[in-house]
Design a protein around this motif. Structure first.
Motif, PDB file in Angstrom:
ATOM      1  N   VAL A 612      38.482   1.694   0.324  1.00 45.40           N
ATOM      2  CA  VAL A 612      37.495   2.492   1.047  1.00 45.40           C
ATOM      3  C   VAL A 612      36.094   1.931   0.814  1.00 45.40           C
ATOM      4  O   VAL A 612      35.270   1.853   1.738  1.00 45.40           O
ATOM      5  N   ILE A 613      35.801   1.544  -0.436  1.00 51.12           N
ATOM      6  CA  ILE A 613      34.482   1.009  -0.766  1.00 51.12           C
ATOM      7  C   ILE A 613      34.381  -0.468  -0.424  1.00 51.12           C
ATOM      8  O   ILE A 613      33.344  -0.944   0.053  1.00 51.12           O
ATOM      9  N   ASP A 614      35.448  -1.203  -0.630  1.00 51.53           N
ATOM     10  CA  ASP A 614      35.398  -2.649  -0.371  1.00 51.53           C
ATOM     11  C   ASP A 614      35.381  -2.977   1.117  1.00 51.53           C
ATOM     12  O   ASP A 614      34.686  -3.915   1.540  1.00 51.53           O
ATOM     13  N   ALA A 621      28.452   2.485  -0.834  1.00 52.65           N
ATOM     14  CA  ALA A 621      28.541   2.938  -2.226  1.00 52.65           C
ATOM     15  C   ALA A 621      28.841   1.800  -3.192  1.00 52.65           C
ATOM     16  O   ALA A 621      28.840   2.009  -4.407  1.00 52.65           O
ATOM     17  N   ALA A 622      29.119   0.594  -2.685  1.00 50.08           N
ATOM     18  CA  ALA A 622      29.533  -0.521  -3.543  1.00 50.08           C
ATOM     19  C   ALA A 622      28.509  -0.796  -4.635  1.00 50.08           C
ATOM     20  O   ALA A 622      27.293  -0.726  -4.412  1.00 50.08           O
ATOM     21  N   GLY A 630      36.642   5.334  -4.055  1.00 49.85           N
ATOM     22  CA  GLY A 630      36.117   6.633  -3.679  1.00 49.85           C
ATOM     23  C   GLY A 630      36.523   7.029  -2.292  1.00 49.85           C
ATOM     24  O   GLY A 630      37.359   6.385  -1.660  1.00 49.85           O
ATOM     25  N   LYS A 631      35.928   8.093  -1.814  1.00 52.28           N
ATOM     26  CA  LYS A 631      36.246   8.589  -0.476  1.00 52.28           C
ATOM     27  C   LYS A 631      35.053   9.345   0.095  1.00 52.28           C
ATOM     28  O   LYS A 631      34.408  10.143  -0.599  1.00 52.28           O
ATOM     29  N   THR A 632      34.785   9.074   1.368  1.00 51.14           N
ATOM     30  CA  THR A 632      33.758   9.794   2.107  1.00 51.14           C
ATOM     31  C   THR A 632      34.331  11.100   2.634  1.00 51.14           C
ATOM     32  O   THR A 632      35.553  11.295   2.690  1.00 51.14           O
ATOM     33  N   ALA A 674      26.776   8.471   0.246  1.00 46.86           N
ATOM     34  CA  ALA A 674      27.246   7.219  -0.358  1.00 46.86           C
ATOM     35  C   ALA A 674      26.089   6.479  -1.021  1.00 46.86           C
ATOM     36  O   ALA A 674      26.252   5.856  -2.087  1.00 46.86           O
ATOM     37  N   GLU A 675      24.902   6.547  -0.416  1.00 42.70           N
ATOM     38  CA  GLU A 675      23.747   5.869  -0.996  1.00 42.70           C
ATOM     39  C   GLU A 675      23.268   6.574  -2.263  1.00 42.70           C
ATOM     40  O   GLU A 675      22.860   5.922  -3.228  1.00 42.70           O
ATOM     41  N   ILE A 676      23.292   7.918  -2.260  1.00 46.58           N
ATOM     42  CA  ILE A 676      22.939   8.639  -3.493  1.00 46.58           C
ATOM     43  C   ILE A 676      23.923   8.289  -4.599  1.00 46.58           C
ATOM     44  O   ILE A 676      23.546   8.067  -5.755  1.00 46.58           O
ATOM     45  N   TRP A 677      25.217   8.233  -4.243  1.00 50.55           N
ATOM     46  CA  TRP A 677      26.252   7.874  -5.214  1.00 50.55           C
ATOM     47  C   TRP A 677      25.990   6.472  -5.753  1.00 50.55           C
ATOM     48  O   TRP A 677      26.069   6.244  -6.967  1.00 50.55           O
TER      49      TRP A 677
END
Length: 745
Positions: A612-614, A621-622, A630-632, A674-677
């Motif tokens: 999901v991240i790759d 989120a990478a 992770g998961k959105t 995702a950006e906050i994460w």
């Protein structure tokens, strides 16, 4: 002849009064005094007037109307003097009796040093350092001899410069206060009270009246009653002050005062305030720190440095000037204190973990937290470095990438894989306590962030990440609702896809199909066992995250995936004990629980979530140099946006939305959450050595299966089996729980 003359006897006057003593005859040896007249050139002295008779003197100038009025005025004055002197004597006697009565009832000094009706809670981080306080903090008994001389001098210079010379009440101080109040246009007793330290101490003791829950609704009402400023109350206060002066020494009165004064932020007494604001004992404060503490006496909440540091420093500067004027500080010392004002300790300045502390307080036993009458010490799981990382990430995104004036909110939770919560931010305002905590209190729809539990159920049942499912238009009849046709976010369909691809792209149709095949009820059981305790949806929309949950529940459930498939109970309390005790009263209530899915299934799910991240919806989120999974999640109408994920070291969850459920504008889980994460986890992992995720790629992961073969359902994949079963079950329009097919292994 001459001789005859010499012998002539002297003339003697006739006796005037009978019985008068005759004049003593002059002896022959006594020489008669010559008759000496006035010196030539001098005036003759005036003859002496005879004294007027007594009757004449009494009537001279005293007759008439003037004399009458003077006599009347004299009578009135004598009458007033007699009355007032007697009244004063009676009043003095009554005051003396009242003072003696109060004096007889005063306890020993030691019984008056801690007058709190409730206790305090001190919270320590995972390193054992104080990061937050709750309740009325009492730092321990200090005395006039044990505190820093700087503090003692600052208090006296500020509150009562004649403290050591008056008898408990200062008429000069009262007169000065009345004059100041009248000049300011206030009533004589409004504003400055002219109270001595002794009188203030009497007020702090509530004139000996103890708190009674039956008489007052709460402590606030009790203290308000103690602080009323009526003339009658002032009189009683003066009586009590006089009795205290008779009973205790000046230093003992000052000791009571220093231990009972409220100094803001829940601090009772100067030791607690010194520890809270400066992280040091009241015995070691500098002149600048002592001035800031003494300045709190005027208005503790207003001047508390945790509320307004600049205002507190300004007030302290005034105290420093008073100390210099009264000779407590040299010019050089005063200049140094003015140039280098007191600063808050790291814990007080940061107020780190306000939301976290509130959560710990609410999760612990009430009689040792919210309503404790004891002084409690709680060691927690908080990592203040990680707390700062989460707060900084939140502030960065909202300052750089969110439109100014936006009311959107967000929350962050960071924890270890065993459920130990390391950081918590419950809203955009990170420096608060007692506020609504969106991380623990907000129930929000989870959206696609729920899908990992659908695939966890499938993997536990023997499915492979490479098994396939047909993504095509799909409808089913739901009893009571009619036909329901889930759609993908892109409104497109991708044909035969693997389970890994379906999760990576967050496709809705495959998720519903898998959920219905493995059994909707089984998905519900798996999610609940992972820690999602909220009321889960009963229909097929369960697979798409139609249910509500809290951020901390979701983050804890993902921690269960990271730790190999065991449930997790998020916790923050590690140990609770009473102040002064060595043995704890209770330990951690949380951590890793029972196994939910096999370790192999959990590791395969981690491999799927890593994609999901790759490669999928979570690329923003990478974390450079780190493996992350992770998961959105985005709910219908864009009311909620989520990103939850983990590395080998930490799990973090982010939620974003509006408190009133207003739809977000252009925000999905793959965007700002995702950006906050990402910003949070980059800061969290700073200085750490990258470690690989405990993932397990399925056999043949390098060569995905032939979609056409899988679609035929000939034993090399489950896609065809899933779709054929669904057509058999739902083709007639009846919804239900599909039987679980045996997947090829």
């Amino acid at each position: 002849m001459a001789d005859k003359k010499k012998r002539t006897p002297p003339l003697v006057a006739d006796r005037r009064y009978a019985g008068a003593k005759p004049a003593r005859p002059q002896t022959a040896h006594a020489k008669p005094k010559p008759n000496v007249g006035p010196k030539p050139g001098t005036a003759k002295p005036a003859p002496r007037k005879k004294a007027a008779p007594r009757k004449a003197r009494r009537s001279a100038g005293g007759g008439g109307i003037g004399g009458f009025f003077r006599a009347v005025w004299g009578f009135i004055l004598r009458l007033v003097w007699r009355v007032t002197s007697r009244v004063a004597l009676v009043v003095a006697l009554l005051v003396g009796l009242a003072v003696f009565y109060v004096y007889a009832g005063l306890p020993e000094v030691t019984a008056l040093l801690d007058g709190r009706a409730r206790g305090s809670v001190t919270l320590l981080d995972h390193q054992g350092k104080v990061f937050a306080w709750r309740g009325d903090q009492f730092g321990g008994v200090v005395t006039a001899e044990s505190v820093s001389p700087n503090l003692k001098n600052a208090i006296i210079a500020t509150e009562d410069k004649r403290f050591y010379s008056h008898f408990g009440v200062s008429p000069r101080g009262i007169a000065s206060a009345v004059r100041i109040n009248l000049q300011a246009g206030r009533g004589p007793l409004s504003g400055n009270g002219g109270s001595t330290i002794t009188q203030q101490t009497a007020k702090l003791l509530c004139l000996g009246v103890e708190y009674d829950p039956k008489q007052w609704k709460n402590e606030t009402e009790y203290e308000a009653d103690c602080r009323q400023g009526s003339l009658w109350r002032k009189g009683k206060e003066a009586i009590y002050a006089l009795a205290m002066e008779a009973k205790y020494s000046k230093d003992e009165i000052l000791t009571i005062y220093m231990n009972r004064a409220f100094l803001g932020a829940g601090a009772r007494g100067f030791e607690a305030a010194s520890q809270r604001y400066f992280g040091k004992s009241a015995a070691n404060v500098s002149p600048a720190e002592a001035a800031m503490l003494a300045g709190l006496l005027k208005a503790p909440t207003r001047y508390a440095p945790t509320n307004d540091l600049e205002l507190s420093q300004s007030r302290a500067a005034t105290i420093v000037r008073l100390m210099e004027e009264q000779g407590y500080l040299t010019t050089a010392q005063a200049q140094d204190a003015q140039t280098n004002p007191a600063e808050l300790s790291e814990a007080a300045e940061a107020k780190a973990g306000g939301y976290f502390a509130d959560w710990v307080m609410s999760s612990g036993p009430e009689f040792f937290t919210r309503k404790t009458t004891e002084d409690v010490i709680i060691r927690t799981t908080l990592d203040r470095r990680l707390q700062t990382a989460a707060e900084d990430a939140m502030n960065f995104i909202f300052s750089e990438k969110v439109k100014e004036g936006s009311k959107a909110q967000a929350a962050i939770v960071v924890m270890s894989s065993d459920g130990a919560v390391r950081a918590m931010v419950g809203g955009r305002n990170t420096k608060v306590s007692g506020a609504f905590n969106r991380a623990t209190q907000a129930l929000r729809q989870t959206g696609s962030s729920f899908k990992p539990f659908v695939y966890a159920t499938a993997l536990e049942q023997g499915y492979s990440p490479l098994d396939t499912v047909l993504d095509e238009p799909f409808c089913m009849n739901v009893p009571g609702s009619g036909q329901w046709c889930p759609e993908n976010y892109t409104h497109k369909h991708y044909g035969v896809v693997t389970l890994a691809d379906a999760l990576k792209r967050s496709l809705n149709v495959p998720a519903v199909k898998v959920s219905e095949n493995v059994g909707r009820e089984l998905v519900r059981v798996v999610a609940e066992q992972f820690g999602i305790k909220s009321d889960l949806a009963a229909g097929p929309s369960l697979a798409l995250g139609a249910s509500e949950s809290t951020l901390i529940e979701m983050t804890g459930a993902y921690a269960g995936i990271l730790n190999g498939g065991s449930s997790v109970q998020p916790y923050g309390l590690v140990e609770l004990k009473l102040l002064g005790d060595e043995a704890p009263l209770m330990g951690a209530e949380g951590g890793i629980g029972e196994r939910v899915i096999r370790t192999e299934a959990a590791q395969q799910l981690i491999w799927m979530m890593q994609k999901v991240i790759d490669e999928g919806t979570g690329t923003r989120a990478a974390i450079p140099g780190w493996e992350a999974a992770g998961k959105t999640g985005t709910t219908s109408s864009y009311r909620d946006a989520w990103f939850v994920g983990f590395t080998a070291d930490y799990v973090a969850g982010v939620w974003m939305g509006y408190d009133d459920n207003t739809p977000l504008t252009g925000v999905t889980g793959s965007g700002l959450p995702a950006e906050i994460w990402h910003e949070t986890m980059v800061r969290v992992h700073e200085g750490l050595t990258p470690r690989p995720l405990p993932s397990l790629p399925p056999q043949g992961a390098a060569q995905p299966r032939d979609p056409e073969v899988a679609a035929r359902g000939d034993g090399q994949g489950v896609g065809g089996v899933i779709d054929s079963v669904l057509r058999d079950i739902f083709g007639g329009g009846q919804a239900g729980t599909a039987p679980v097919p045996q997947a090829n292994r």
